[in-house]
Design a protein around this motif. Structure first.
Motif, PDB file in Angstrom:
ATOM      1  N   THR A  31       1.008  -1.217  -0.010  1.00 20.24           N
ATOM      2  CA  THR A  31       0.101   0.095   0.134  1.00 20.24           C
ATOM      3  C   THR A  31       0.764   1.358   0.020  1.00 20.24           C
ATOM      4  O   THR A  31       0.691   2.228  -0.690  1.00 20.24           O
ATOM      5  CB  THR A  31      -0.794  -0.096   1.119  1.00 20.24           C
ATOM      6  OG1 THR A  31      -1.939  -1.073   1.066  1.00 20.24           O
ATOM      7  CG2 THR A  31      -1.688   1.121   1.474  1.00 20.24           C
ATOM      8  N   GLN A  55      -7.105   1.186  -0.611  1.00 18.82           N
ATOM      9  CA  GLN A  55      -7.476  -0.110   0.381  1.00 18.82           C
ATOM     10  C   GLN A  55      -8.557   0.195   1.270  1.00 18.82           C
ATOM     11  O   GLN A  55      -9.415  -0.862   1.447  1.00 18.82           O
ATOM     12  CB  GLN A  55      -6.234   0.079   1.348  1.00 18.82           C
ATOM     13  CG  GLN A  55      -6.083  -1.041   2.562  1.00 18.82           C
ATOM     14  CD  GLN A  55      -4.841  -1.020   3.232  1.00 18.82           C
ATOM     15  OE1 GLN A  55      -3.840  -1.764   2.521  1.00 18.82           O
ATOM     16  NE2 GLN A  55      -4.664  -0.595   4.259  1.00 18.82           N
ATOM     17  N   ASP A 100      -5.911  -1.319  -4.806  1.00 17.34           N
ATOM     18  CA  ASP A 100      -5.249  -1.910  -3.781  1.00 17.34           C
ATOM     19  C   ASP A 100      -6.279  -2.953  -3.289  1.00 17.34           C
ATOM     20  O   ASP A 100      -7.271  -2.664  -2.519  1.00 17.34           O
ATOM     21  CB  ASP A 100      -5.106  -0.869  -2.682  1.00 17.34           C
ATOM     22  CG  ASP A 100      -3.933  -1.312  -1.481  1.00 17.34           C
ATOM     23  OD1 ASP A 100      -3.915  -2.546  -1.269  1.00 17.34           O
ATOM     24  OD2 ASP A 100      -3.470  -0.317  -0.820  1.00 17.34           O
ATOM     25  N   GLU A 101      -6.284  -4.170  -3.540  1.00 15.59           N
ATOM     26  CA  GLU A 101      -6.999  -5.418  -2.688  1.00 15.59           C
ATOM     27  C   GLU A 101      -8.415  -5.196  -3.239  1.00 15.59           C
ATOM     28  O   GLU A 101      -9.204  -5.096  -2.350  1.00 15.59           O
ATOM     29  CB  GLU A 101      -6.778  -5.633  -1.192  1.00 15.59           C
ATOM     30  CG  GLU A 101      -5.133  -5.845  -1.018  1.00 15.59           C
ATOM     31  CD  GLU A 101      -4.969  -6.289   0.348  1.00 15.59           C
ATOM     32  OE1 GLU A 101      -6.153  -6.986   1.104  1.00 15.59           O
ATOM     33  OE2 GLU A 101      -4.013  -6.157   0.888  1.00 15.59           O
TER      34      GLU A 101
HETATM   35 MG   LIG Z   1      -2.067  -2.531   2.294  1.00 23.75          MG
END
Ligand SMILES: [Mg+2]
Ligand SMILES: Nc1ncnc2c1ncn2[C@@H]1O[C@H](COP(=O)(O)OP(=O)(O)O)[C@@H](O)[C@H]1O
Lengths: 192, 264
Positions: free
Chosen positions: A42, A72, A143-144
């Motif tokens: 991140t 995130q 991010d994910e």
């Molecule tokens: Mg992260």
């Protein structure tokens, strides 16, 4: 123009999070950044987006680049509905009906007009992903993005992302090798 | 669940009404015990006096005279206070410049202000200035607090997506300021009226509520004094609600949802 990171360093307090990171992101390719939790994934993309500043090192090829991002955290306007959230980041020329179609495609047909704070975590995640894909952009950073989605939904979203990012540069953070395979992504590993 | 809530609300309201009745009753009993109208007028007499006052045209002219000036001062404070808060949020220099001024205004007794201001301007428009000075620190502090409470992460999101200022204001700043602004309006309107009327009692401009109260005091017309006090409370609530309704209609969706959000 490719994006190049040269000798990027970043530390928080005493902790060295990124140490001499070098990489090249080729225009139009899809990359998956993989690595253990806390490895600095991140942090790396936040530096790339200009949200935080690196301690040392240089990034080239990011000038005036139009970025879209799935952060995130969802970072939605909580009391607005999904459609409004997405239109916020779109150009004036974007049709509301197109936004609605996109949301329907990811299974949010019945939730178009609800404030996103009333949606489940997985639904909000999908809104955040659709927002990034509808925005006018050259580089998409995620991010994910599939965090909190069950397996079937995840597969559906992978296909959706694949279809909607054709020709664009994509950087996606994940823990999951299958996501990387599903997206035909190049893998960048970050060691902690 | 919804029914439960309704029942609780009803109960709450019943308690509220009972509480108000209790205090009125106490007032009534007290006035009978004291048994001197000049010291403590009874609530029924005050209400009757008020009804009588309502029939005079002068009564309404007086209310218009005072409200117009006090509300003007309030609205000026609303605009200028917000403007200063925005500038202070943007620039440290402006913040440092405005802060001592606001602090001094906050700390100065209303009476000093009123007497000082009487040297500068006519008593006729004194209440505009006084209401402005009382309200401006409240608006300034609250709006600045709201701006400082904006979600840093949303601002970063706005930056990444290159949102223009108008979009940022609509999506991030206004929702952040609104709860603070609403409480500033509630507190500020009451303050403005209290201080504005105090200015009128000291400056005694013709046709003002302050003048009427001054006269009522002079001739020991306690009932009138009570009645006018009641009038001041009522009009200050009226204007407070009016402005809140305007804000609510402008930002309906924001307010309802923001309330729920804050509850979560
Ligand atoms: Mg992260
Ligand atoms: N703002 C911050 N202040 C202090 N430490 C931080 C901050 N952001 C991240 N870290 C630390 O840096 C490390 C890497 O974090 P992060 O980049 O979020 O990892 P990842 O995304 O790979 O899980 C973690 O140990 C985390 O605690």
């Amino acid at each position: 123009m490719d994006i190049r990171l040269h000798h990027i360093n970043k530390q928080f307090d005493e902790k060295q999070v990124l140490k001499d990171v070098n990489m090249t992101i080729v225009e139009g390719d899809i990359y998956c950044i993989m690595g253990a939790s806390g490895a600095g994934k991140t942090t790396l993309v936040n530096i790339l987006m200009g949200i935080i500043k690196q301690d040392a090192g240089e990034i080239t090829g990011m000038n005036k680049r139009k970025i879209a991002a799935v952060f995130q955290e969802d970072r939605l306007i909580e009391h607005w509905d999904a459609v409004k959230n997405i239109l916020l980041v779109c150009n004036k020329s974007m049709d509301e009906s197109k936004v609605k179609d996109a949301l329907e495609e990811v299974g949010l047909k019945d939730h178009l007009k609800k404030p996103v704070m009333d949606l489940s975590g997985g639904m909000r995640r999908r809104v955040a992903v659709v927002r990034a894909l509808m925005a006018d952009s050259e580089l998409i950073i995620m991010d994910e993005p599939f965090k909190g989605l069950d397996e079937a939904l995840k597969q559906q979203m992978i296909q959706y992302v694949k279809k909607r990012t054709k020709g664009k540069t994509v950087i996606l953070i994940t823990h999951d090798k299958e996501e990387a395979l599903g997206l035909n992504a190049k893998i960048i590993s970050i060691l902690s | 669940m919804i029914r439960m809530k309704k029942i609780i609300n009803l109960k709450n309201n019943r308690f509220k009404i009972l509480a108000v009745c209790f205090w009125f009753l106490l007032w009534e009993v007290g006035s009978r015990v004291v048994d001197q109208e000049i010291l403590l007028a009874s609530p029924t007499e005050v209400l009757l006096t008020l009804l009588e006052l309502c029939r005079e045209i002068d009564f309404w002219v007086t209310i218009f005279f005072s409200s117009k000036r006090i509300v003007t001062g309030f609205l000026l404070a609303l605009c200028i206070g917000t403007f200063w808060a925005v500038l202070s949020y943007k620039s440290r220099l402006v913040y440092e410049l405005v802060t001592p001024f606001i602090k001094v205004v906050k700390a100065t007794p209303v009476a000093s202000f009123i007497i000082l201001a009487l040297i500068w301007i006519s008593s006729k428009n004194l209440s505009v200035l006084i209401s402005f000075f009382m309200v401006v620190p409240v608006i300034f502090s609250n709006v600045l607090q709201g701006l400082n409470a904006t979600d840093e992460k949303l601002l970063q999101m706005a930056k990444v997506y290159r949102l223009n200022n108008l979009k940022k204001i609509k999506a991030i700043y206004i929702p952040s300021i609104l709860p603070y602004l609403i409480s500033a309006v509630s507190v500020g309107m009451g303050l403005g009226f209290k201080a504005g009327i105090a200015a009128e009692v000291i400056g005694i401009p013709a046709n003002s509520i302050g003048q009427r109260m001054y006269e009522a005091k002079l001739y020991l017309m306690t009932k009138e004094l009570f009645a006018w006090s009641l009038v001041i409370i009522l009009i200050s609530i009226l204007f407070e609600k009016a402005i809140l309704i305007i804000i609510h209609t402008l930002y309906k969706e924001h307010i309802q949802k923001l309330r729920e959000l804050n509850r979560k």
